[in-house]
Design an enzyme around this catalytic site. Structure first.
Site, short mmCIF file in Angstrom:
data_model
loop_
_atom_site.label_atom_id
_atom_site.label_comp_id
_atom_site.label_asym_id
_atom_site.label_seq_id
_atom_site.Cartn_x
_atom_site.Cartn_y
_atom_site.Cartn_z
N ASP A 41 -42.33 -15.94 -37.47
CA ASP A 41 -42.28 -14.66 -38.18
C ASP A 41 -40.84 -14.15 -38.29
O ASP A 41 -40.56 -13.15 -38.94
CB ASP A 41 -43.22 -13.61 -37.57
CG ASP A 41 -42.93 -13.32 -36.10
OD1 ASP A 41 -41.98 -13.91 -35.54
OD2 ASP A 41 -43.66 -12.49 -35.51
N SER A 42 -39.90 -14.91 -37.70
CA SER A 42 -38.47 -14.62 -37.92
C SER A 42 -38.13 -14.67 -39.40
O SER A 42 -37.11 -14.13 -39.82
CB SER A 42 -37.60 -15.63 -37.15
OG SER A 42 -37.97 -16.94 -37.49
N ASP A 80 -46.83 -18.73 -36.41
CA ASP A 80 -46.74 -17.48 -35.67
C ASP A 80 -47.84 -16.52 -36.11
O ASP A 80 -48.05 -16.33 -37.32
CB ASP A 80 -45.39 -16.80 -35.96
CG ASP A 80 -44.48 -16.80 -34.75
OD1 ASP A 80 -44.96 -17.03 -33.62
OD2 ASP A 80 -43.28 -16.57 -34.94
N LYS A 109 -49.06 -19.48 -32.53
CA LYS A 109 -48.21 -18.97 -31.44
C LYS A 109 -48.36 -17.46 -31.38
O LYS A 109 -48.41 -16.80 -32.42
CB LYS A 109 -46.75 -19.34 -31.67
CG LYS A 109 -45.80 -18.72 -30.63
CD LYS A 109 -44.42 -19.33 -30.68
CE LYS A 109 -43.46 -18.72 -31.66
NZ LYS A 109 -43.25 -17.25 -31.55
N GLU A 111 -47.21 -13.78 -29.02
CA GLU A 111 -46.30 -13.21 -28.01
C GLU A 111 -47.07 -12.41 -26.97
O GLU A 111 -47.94 -11.61 -27.33
CB GLU A 111 -45.27 -12.30 -28.71
CG GLU A 111 -44.38 -13.08 -29.66
CD GLU A 111 -43.33 -12.20 -30.36
OE1 GLU A 111 -43.10 -11.06 -29.94
OE2 GLU A 111 -42.75 -12.70 -31.34
N GLU A 178 -38.06 -17.07 -24.54
CA GLU A 178 -36.91 -16.61 -25.33
C GLU A 178 -36.06 -15.60 -24.55
O GLU A 178 -36.57 -14.72 -23.85
CB GLU A 178 -37.41 -15.95 -26.63
CG GLU A 178 -36.27 -15.40 -27.48
CD GLU A 178 -36.67 -15.01 -28.89
OE1 GLU A 178 -37.84 -15.18 -29.26
OE2 GLU A 178 -35.78 -14.54 -29.61
O1 KIV Z 1 -40.27 -16.35 -35.16
C1 KIV Z 1 -39.59 -17.27 -34.67
O2 KIV Z 1 -38.82 -17.95 -35.33
C2 KIV Z 1 -39.75 -17.51 -33.24
C3 KIV Z 1 -38.69 -18.31 -32.58
C4 KIV Z 1 -37.52 -17.43 -32.35
C5 KIV Z 1 -39.17 -18.95 -31.35
O3 KIV Z 1 -40.65 -17.01 -32.65
#
Ligand code: KIV
Length: 260
Positions: A41-42, A80, A109, A111, A178
């Site tokens: 989600d970056s 994500d 993934k 958090e 992270e």
């Molecule tokens: O969103 C992302 O790119 C991430 C990485 C920083 C691990 O979660």
């Protein structure tokens, strides 16, 4: 192609390489070089210029995951889960089922540590493979008042260990760690049996992940300490486009070789 078993088995054997990708074009370039591709989600910050990751939607993540899977059909892809899509078990199950039903992604993934273990458990109980994400969690940045490095003292390291163990016990097959001090990265990697993929977590984790647009020098707004730039992508692009513009204006492009 990696599988969940091969990823788990790499612990203490070989370092895992994860990289983000957001579209088919770049996913295809990374595919045979990385063990896992993360549709992170970056992308909300790097491609949408948002101040944080919070405003990305499930639909957007599905769209980008489809594209990545098209570009890298033989890669192990992780998607994500966006902020607000896994507040409770029901929402988490519905939204992550969409990832499996609408894309070819291999895992999701999310958090969170101890506080999210019940969500990880609900997903894995329903055959959805989960990568955990602890330490500096970008989805918590607004409530925590910024992107805060963790694991600076014994108490904080112990909390990270408890988080990692909780989500490992809940069924996560690997964990992104992270933004933590190197001692914390080492301690967490030593106590759990699943691979720890570090990003800004020092040298002793079981693998590394970087955001592609950071490591290739396309994202210039800021450069976290842990980002090594392997390419000055933005400079290369700017120079190339400047050259193109100059040649068009000077009547040099298209020359006969580029003309029917
Ligand atoms: O969103 C992302 O790119 C991430 C990485 C920083 C691990 O979660």
């Amino acid at each position: 192609m990696q599988t969940i078993s091969s990823i788990k088995n790499s612990k203490n054997r070989e370092k895992l390489v994860m990289i983000t990708a957001y579209d088919a074009l770049f996913a295809a370039l990374f595919s045979d070089k990385a063990d896992m591709i993360l549709v992170g989600d970056s992308l909300n910050m790097s491609h949408n210029r948002a101040i944080d990751t919070l405003s990305i939607s499930m639909d957007m993540m599905i769209y980008h995951t489809k594209s990545v899977c098209k570009g890298a059909p033989n890669s192990f892809v992780v998607t994500d889960m966006p902020f607000g899509t896994y507040f409770n078990e029901k929402e988490a199950l519905e939204n992550s089922a969409r990832v499996y039903q609408e894309t070819n992604s291999n895992a999701v993934k999310l958090e969170g540590g101890r506080g999210k273990a019940h969500i990880v458990e609900a997903l894995t109980r329903n055959s959805i493979a989960v990568v955990g994400h602890i330490g500096l969690m970008p989805q918590f940045a607004r409530s925590e008042g910024g992107f805060k490095v963790k694991g600076k003292d014994e108490k904080s390291i112990q909390r990270l260990i408890d988080d990692a163990k909780a989500i490992e016990d809940a069924g996560a097959f690997c964990i992104v760690l992270e933004g933590v001090k190197e001692d914390a990265g080492k301690a967490v990697s030593e106590v759990v049996n699943v691979p720890i993929i570090g990003i800004g977590a020092g040298r002793y984790t079981d693998g590394q992940v970087l955001v592609w647009s950071d490591m290739l020098g396309f994202f210039e707004d800021f450069q976290p300490k842990f980002v090594k730039r392997y390419l000055n992508g933005a400079d290369l692009v700017r120079d190339a486009v400047a050259q193109y513009a100059k040649e068009v204006r000077e009547g040099l492009f298209p020359s006969p070789e580029f003309t029917y």
